[in-house]
Write a protein that holds these residues in place. Structure first.
Motif, PDB file in Angstrom:
ATOM      1  N   ALA A 169      -0.223  14.185 -11.878  1.00 35.89           N
ATOM      2  CA  ALA A 169       1.186  13.779 -11.831  1.00 35.89           C
ATOM      3  C   ALA A 169       1.316  12.265 -11.662  1.00 35.89           C
ATOM      4  N   VAL A 170       2.295  11.669 -12.333  1.00 35.72           N
ATOM      5  CA  VAL A 170       2.526  10.222 -12.202  1.00 35.72           C
ATOM      6  C   VAL A 170       3.360   9.926 -10.952  1.00 35.72           C
ATOM      7  N   THR A 171       4.313  10.820 -10.628  1.00 31.13           N
ATOM      8  CA  THR A 171       5.189  10.593  -9.467  1.00 31.13           C
ATOM      9  C   THR A 171       5.196  11.845  -8.573  1.00 31.13           C
ATOM     10  N   PRO A 172       4.090  12.107  -7.852  1.00 26.54           N
ATOM     11  CA  PRO A 172       3.961  13.390  -7.140  1.00 26.54           C
ATOM     12  C   PRO A 172       4.994  13.634  -6.041  1.00 26.54           C
ATOM     13  N   LEU A 173       5.385  12.610  -5.289  1.00 24.82           N
ATOM     14  CA  LEU A 173       6.349  12.874  -4.211  1.00 24.82           C
ATOM     15  C   LEU A 173       7.750  13.108  -4.771  1.00 24.82           C
ATOM     16  N   TYR A 174       8.083  12.445  -5.844  1.00 24.45           N
ATOM     17  CA  TYR A 174       9.360  12.714  -6.508  1.00 24.45           C
ATOM     18  C   TYR A 174       9.354  14.153  -7.036  1.00 24.45           C
ATOM     19  N   TYR A 229      -0.323  16.684   2.923  1.00 25.05           N
ATOM     20  CA  TYR A 229       0.144  17.987   3.413  1.00 25.05           C
ATOM     21  C   TYR A 229       1.330  18.478   2.588  1.00 25.05           C
ATOM     22  N   VAL A 230       2.272  17.598   2.335  1.00 25.53           N
ATOM     23  CA  VAL A 230       3.467  17.985   1.567  1.00 25.53           C
ATOM     24  C   VAL A 230       3.103  18.267   0.103  1.00 25.53           C
ATOM     25  N   GLY A 231       2.332  17.373  -0.492  1.00 24.39           N
ATOM     26  CA  GLY A 231       1.998  17.503  -1.919  1.00 24.39           C
ATOM     27  C   GLY A 231       1.224  18.772  -2.221  1.00 24.39           C
ATOM     28  N   THR A 232       0.207  19.070  -1.407  1.00 26.74           N
ATOM     29  CA  THR A 232      -0.642  20.228  -1.688  1.00 26.74           C
ATOM     30  C   THR A 232       0.033  21.540  -1.302  1.00 26.74           C
ATOM     31  N   GLY A 233       1.092  21.466  -0.501  1.00 22.51           N
ATOM     32  CA  GLY A 233       1.827  22.680  -0.131  1.00 22.51           C
ATOM     33  C   GLY A 233       2.930  23.026  -1.111  1.00 22.51           C
ATOM     34  N   VAL A 278       0.801  -1.215   0.000  1.00 18.43           N
ATOM     35  CA  VAL A 278       0.000   0.000   0.000  1.00 18.43           C
ATOM     36  C   VAL A 278       0.839   1.271   0.000  1.00 18.43           C
ATOM     37  N   LEU A 279       2.020   1.222   0.573  1.00 19.05           N
ATOM     38  CA  LEU A 279       2.798   2.455   0.741  1.00 19.05           C
ATOM     39  C   LEU A 279       2.993   3.168  -0.586  1.00 19.05           C
ATOM     40  N   VAL A 280       3.026   2.413  -1.663  1.00 16.03           N
ATOM     41  CA  VAL A 280       3.168   3.026  -2.979  1.00 16.03           C
ATOM     42  C   VAL A 280       2.026   3.998  -3.253  1.00 16.03           C
ATOM     43  N   GLY A 281       0.872   3.776  -2.612  1.00 10.88           N
ATOM     44  CA  GLY A 281      -0.273   4.674  -2.772  1.00 10.88           C
ATOM     45  C   GLY A 281       0.018   6.071  -2.275  1.00 10.88           C
ATOM     46  N   GLU A 282       1.047   6.224  -1.413  1.00 11.59           N
ATOM     47  CA  GLU A 282       1.459   7.567  -0.974  1.00 11.59           C
ATOM     48  C   GLU A 282       2.367   8.202  -2.021  1.00 11.59           C
ATOM     49  N   PHE A 283       3.050   7.384  -2.798  1.00 13.19           N
ATOM     50  CA  PHE A 283       4.010   7.898  -3.781  1.00 13.19           C
ATOM     51  C   PHE A 283       3.350   8.218  -5.121  1.00 13.19           C
ATOM     52  N   MET A 284       2.240   7.609  -5.421  1.00 12.33           N
ATOM     53  CA  MET A 284       1.536   7.872  -6.685  1.00 12.33           C
ATOM     54  C   MET A 284       0.092   7.419  -6.581  1.00 12.33           C
TER      55      MET A 284
END
Lengths: 475, 133
Positions: free
Chosen positions: A282-287, A268-272, A43-49
């Protein structure tokens, strides 16, 4: 191979049916940490994309609402699943549970939900791996062109081979790379200094309310599930866990808690850092978030974090999909050829190999949001049946009639809440992806007809019930 | 009284291969082909601007700066910003979808229960009144 005659399955002492014949089985080598690693790793991948498509469907605020509503949905799933799984501990997880609690056609459908949900999640991971490597080589200024499809195929084939070779090495690897991926999220969170709003994170300028109005909140629930989808995969390892009654609830519930924290941090990080229109596709939002900080080391760390998360997830998905298919083959719901265990590696090797071509076909030619939607829909159908299943379970075997490893509180409230949230999510998927929802239903209806009218004739009736339980109420 | 166990027919290797291929065909025809032919997937609308600026795209200074850090100028970003989900729908389509989902679950549960009674009867013995067998 191990003997799994019924007395070895859950240690239940109730008077029951005659034991069935000895059957081939998988090795019991996993503990609670492996269960946590399997669940969170998927599931953790769900935080990355993927979660960020919820932003695209309703805006940032709607995505946060969906994140928390989905958190409630998965808390219900974890509570219900822990009770049923710690009581019906057999390979196939929810599939084996449906077989004992509801009936063969439902079990067949649940098996297919699991296989489709995990195979499409594996496909999504392979797509992201290819896109990520392509973007990273471009951003690093490396010379030459990268064909991302080659990396998609390589990811699927390599992980299938790893699963073919053995479950312990596979899940131990998952544990390590999941921990690194989680550390990448935490590092990103600390680097952007959330205690100093406006410095790096610009929520004041980037949050724009509800671009689709109230309907957007409903629509965002579709991809809100992606923050957690697959946590119930822990149950697929039931037959390989040393102590199912302890390890499955512990591993699953700590997994949900981990994901609730990670989901909130991620949002919080992505929307900020990103305008919602960009974030929503985005395909890789945290990257991308790491790129926006301007720190090259952090960008590299998030590259590896995203890569590891996708690999851990795909790895767990192959593990889970193949075990559900293996269990169906062993029970003759699918050709018995799939029910074989490798004589040396003790893995369901034919089931693992069978899905490689399907995964490659979808990975190289299908958009990410659509493979994610197929995965979400399969999961959603399973959660709907899970809510009904626990009510039927308590009715057929009331508390006290069989040994339960864990009894979830407040029954039937979690089941009712889960059913209501599933209904909301069907409407959310209908908004924007209605035709795909109907295509998915067509698949399961056609498959059900095939099973009921053709395949079921090959299935032994009494052998499907292997638990040492008393006869269910009402039968 | 226990019911005599049902003895299923043996399936030939050819039959097993055909069944496996049928499952693959179901996946390809119902799930893959609609996506390939663009019969299913996201319903979106696209607004096009001739000479977009960050202002005309509704982006403030902070948003514009983030777009630029990501490698976008207004012309490239316009395609993404102008793409919106189309949430218009007919109540009839929603009712039909709901009917398909509810109908699927109802029929599946009823059919499963019928099969389940056979499983329990064979496993534990059948003590139901004769008229219900």
């Amino acid at each position: 191979m191990t003997d799994i005659t019924p007395q070895n399955l859950a240690g239940v002492a109730a008077p029951a049916a005659e034991p069935v014949a000895r059957r081939v089985a998988l090795k019991r080598v996993l503990g609670p940490a492996h269960v946590w690693g399997l669940g969170v790793g998927i599931v953790l991948v769900g935080e990355f994309m993927g979660w960020n498509f919820a932003v695209g469907k309703g805006g940032a605020i709607a995505a946060l609402t969906a994140c928390w509503l989905a958190g409630i949905l998965y808390t219900c799933v974890a509570m219900i699943d822990s009770e049923i799984t710690s009581t019906v501990a057999a390979a196939g997880g929810q599939y084996a549970q449906a077989k004992h609690i509801i009936g063969p056609l439902a079990a067949f459908n649940v098996g297919l939900y699991l296989v489709m949900a995990y195979t499409m999640l594996e496909v999504s991971n392979a797509i992201v791996t290819g896109d990520l490597i392509e973007a990273f080589t471009h951003n690093m200024g490396l010379v030459g062109e990268v064909d991302k499809r080659a990396f998609m195929v390589l990811t699927i084939v390599f992980l299938a081979w790893l699963n073919y070779r053995g479950v312990l090495a596979t899940l131990t690897l998952n544990l390590v790379i999941t921990a690194i991926a989680f550390a990448a999220i935490v590092t990103l969170f600390l680097y952007v200094r959330p205690w100093a709003p406006g410095e790096t994170l610009k929520h004041g300028d980037l949050l724009t309310g509800l671009p689709y109005g109230g309907l957007g909140i409903l629509a965002a629930m579709h991809f809100g599930l992606w923050f957690y989808l697959g946590i119930e995969g822990t149950t697929q390892a039931a037959e390989e866990v040393r102590s199912p009654a302890r390890a499955l609830p512990l591993g699953t519930l700590t997994g949900v808690m981990t994901l609730l924290i990670a989901a909130t941090i991620t949002w919080y990080v992505g929307t900020g850092l990103m305008p919602w229109e960009y974030l929503g596709q985005a395909v890789t939002p945290l990257y991308d978030a790491a790129r926006l900080t301007g720190s090259a080391p952090l960008e590299v760390f998030l590259f590896f974090g995203t890569l590891f998360a996708t690999i851990a997830s795909a790895n767990g998905c192959i593990n889970d999909a193949s075990r559900a298919w293996f269990a169906m083959g062993r029970d003759r719901y699918m050709p018995v050829w799939f029910g074989a265990v490798h004589p040396r590696y003790h893995t369901p090797f034919r089931s693992i190999v069978f899905f490689v071509p399907i995964a490659i076909l979808f990975a190289v030619s299908t958009p990410l949001d659509q493979t994610i939607t197929l995965s979400i829909l399969s999961g959603l159908l399973g959660y709907t049946l899970m809510a009904l299943s626990v009510v039927i379970f308590r009715r057929k075997w009331p508390l006290g009639t069989i040994d339960r490893g864990y009894v979830h509180p407040l029954h039937p409230l979690p089941a009712i809440l889960l059913l209501a949230l599933c209904a909301v999510t069907y409407v959310a998927v209908f908004l924007g992806y209605g035709s795909q929802l109907l295509a998915m239903m067509a698949f399961f209806i056609v498959a059900s007809l095939w099973f009921a009218l053709h395949r079921y004739k090959y299935v032994r009736r009494g052998d499907q019930f292997t638990m040492r339980w008393p006869k269910p109420n009402g039968y | 009284m226990s019911r005599p166990p049902y003895e299923p027919p043996a399936q030939s290797l050819t039959g097993q291969i055909v069944d496996a291929l049928l499952v693959l065909a179901m996946v390809v025809v119902t799930l893959y082909l609609p996506l390939l032919l663009k019969l299913s997937g996201a319903g979106v609308t696209k607004a096009v601007q001739a000479a977009p600026t960050w202002e005309s795209l509704g982006q403030n200074a902070v948003m514009a700066a983030q777009w630029e850090k990501l490698g976008f100028d207004p012309a490239k970003a316009a395609e993404i910003i102008g793409s919106r989900f189309d949430y218009s729908f007919s109540w009839g389509a929603l009712a039909l979808t709901a009917l398909v989902i509810v109908g699927y679950f109802v029929v599946m549960l009823r059919w499963s229960d019928r099969e389940y009674r056979d499983v329990i009867a064979e496993r534990f013995g059948d003590d139901r009144p004769p008229r219900r067998r």
